[in-house]
Design a protein around this motif. Structure first.
Motif, PDB file in Angstrom:
ATOM      1  N   ASN A 191      25.249 -17.427  45.692  1.00 26.10           N
ATOM      2  CA  ASN A 191      25.440 -18.188  44.460  1.00 26.10           C
ATOM      3  C   ASN A 191      26.568 -17.582  43.644  1.00 26.10           C
ATOM      4  O   ASN A 191      27.129 -16.539  44.004  1.00 26.10           O
ATOM      5  N   PRO A 232      18.069 -19.998  44.144  1.00 26.53           N
ATOM      6  CA  PRO A 232      18.638 -21.143  44.853  1.00 26.53           C
ATOM      7  C   PRO A 232      19.769 -20.662  45.758  1.00 26.53           C
ATOM      8  O   PRO A 232      19.976 -19.445  45.908  1.00 26.53           O
ATOM      9  N   THR A 235      24.657 -22.392  44.054  1.00 29.11           N
ATOM     10  CA  THR A 235      24.543 -22.783  42.654  1.00 29.11           C
ATOM     11  C   THR A 235      25.552 -22.001  41.820  1.00 29.11           C
ATOM     12  O   THR A 235      25.706 -20.796  42.001  1.00 29.11           O
ATOM     13  N   LYS A 246      24.380 -25.428  34.647  1.00 28.12           N
ATOM     14  CA  LYS A 246      24.880 -25.462  36.015  1.00 28.12           C
ATOM     15  C   LYS A 246      26.203 -26.216  36.051  1.00 28.12           C
ATOM     16  O   LYS A 246      26.371 -27.221  35.365  1.00 28.12           O
ATOM     17  N   GLY A 248      29.238 -27.766  38.919  1.00 26.07           N
ATOM     18  CA  GLY A 248      29.340 -28.147  40.318  1.00 26.07           C
ATOM     19  C   GLY A 248      30.510 -29.068  40.554  1.00 26.07           C
ATOM     20  O   GLY A 248      31.122 -29.596  39.621  1.00 26.07           O
TER      21      GLY A 248
END
Length: 303
Positions: A191, A232, A235, A246, A248
């Motif tokens: 991550n 996770p 992420t 978060k 992305g």
């Protein structure tokens, strides 16, 4: 649920000051054995001293924890290999790696010397590559690993005067995305942490009242989530001043053009539809984009 790192071994790079120091102390407080890595240089990468790392080790040991310091320059693979070998000799495993070490050489691109561009890339990107490479087979063999890259809003969104830093911080995300695919079968989760904190790296950029809100500890809380067994994978967790989010990369559903219309004018004519985000989605791998476009083409052929 209480997060614990009892029985885990962690390596934190750049752990003599700032975020790395906070990460190392918090991991140790929750039971991890910690390798406190720090070259001990200034924020521009010059100089070297073991004093800061040794101070962190002293704090951990005074609280009853286990730690040792190592001054590996993360851009030099042989030094990183020695650090990991010492961790294995002492504790027999490596469960967590936080790639935190970094430097700044800020200038506008027109004024930047290419040597400064390369140096920042070497520390942030190749430093993360070197440390990850050194622990990768260990984590594969023990069927467990938690790796944290340190990215930045400067990479994801841009920041004036930081073309070198921004390029490196975006590059570690590309590195992460492929490691996620290759490490998943061996329970290696990878991550990225996107921090905003008042550290040596930011002390000249913000007024004191703002720096007071941007504590390293608020970012470390997010880092520990990414180090946990329940972490996770793939992420990007953003953290600063008590805010968490978060980030992305998403791709619009896009359009299909028949072969006779595959020209720039047709693309421009349908630009709004191409850009429509109503059905955008993250893609699991690069091949998924190819799959999406081929499905559109096949659907058009059947129509």
């Amino acid at each position: 649920m209480s997060i614990s790192f009892e029985g885990k071994v962690a390596i934190v790079t750049g752990a003599g000051n700032g975020l790395g120091r906070s990460h190392a102390l918090a991991l140790a407080e929750r039971g991890a054995k910690v390798v406190v890595n720090d070259l001990g240089g200034a924020r521009d990468g010059t100089g070297a001293s073991s004093d800061a790392a040794m101070e962190v080790v002293g704090i951990i040991e005074a609280a009853g924890g286990e730690a040792f310091a190592h001054g590996a320059n993360v851009s030099k693979f042989d030094e990183v290999e020695d650090m990991v070998a010492q961790a294995m000799a002492k504790w027999g495993r490596v469960d967590i790696l936080i790639n935190n070490a970094g430097i700044l050489r800020d200038k506008s691109f027109s004024k930047m010397d290419l040597a400064d561009f390369k140096l920042v890339m070497d520390v942030h990107l190749m430093g993360s590559v070197n440390c990850t490479k050194a622990v990768w087979d260990i984590m594969r063999e023990q069927n467990y690993g938690r790796i944290v890259m340190t990215t930045s809003s400067s990479g994801m969104y841009g920041n004036f005067g930081q073309s070198n830093y921004g390029a490196a911080k975006m590059a570690v995300l590309g590195f992460m995305n492929t490691l996620v695919l290759e490490g998943g079968k061996n329970n290696i989760h990878v991550n990225a942490l996107a921090p905003t904190a008042g550290t040596r790296m930011t002390e000249d950029l913000m007024p004191p009242e703002m720096l007071g809100l941007l504590t390293a500890e608020s970012v470390t809380a997010a880092a520990l989530v990414l180090c946990d067994e329940t972490a996770p994978t793939r992420t990007i967790l953003c953290a600063g001043a008590g805010g968490y989010a978060k980030s992305g990369m998403y791709e619009t559903d896009g359009i299909f053009l028949p072969q006779a219309e595959q020209n720039p004018e047709a693309i421009v004519a349908q630009w709004d539809e191409l850009s429509d985000v109503s059905n955008h989605q993250p893609l699991e791998s690069g091949s998924k984009q190819t799959e999406k476009f081929l499905m559109k083409a096949m659907a058009a052929l059947k129509a």
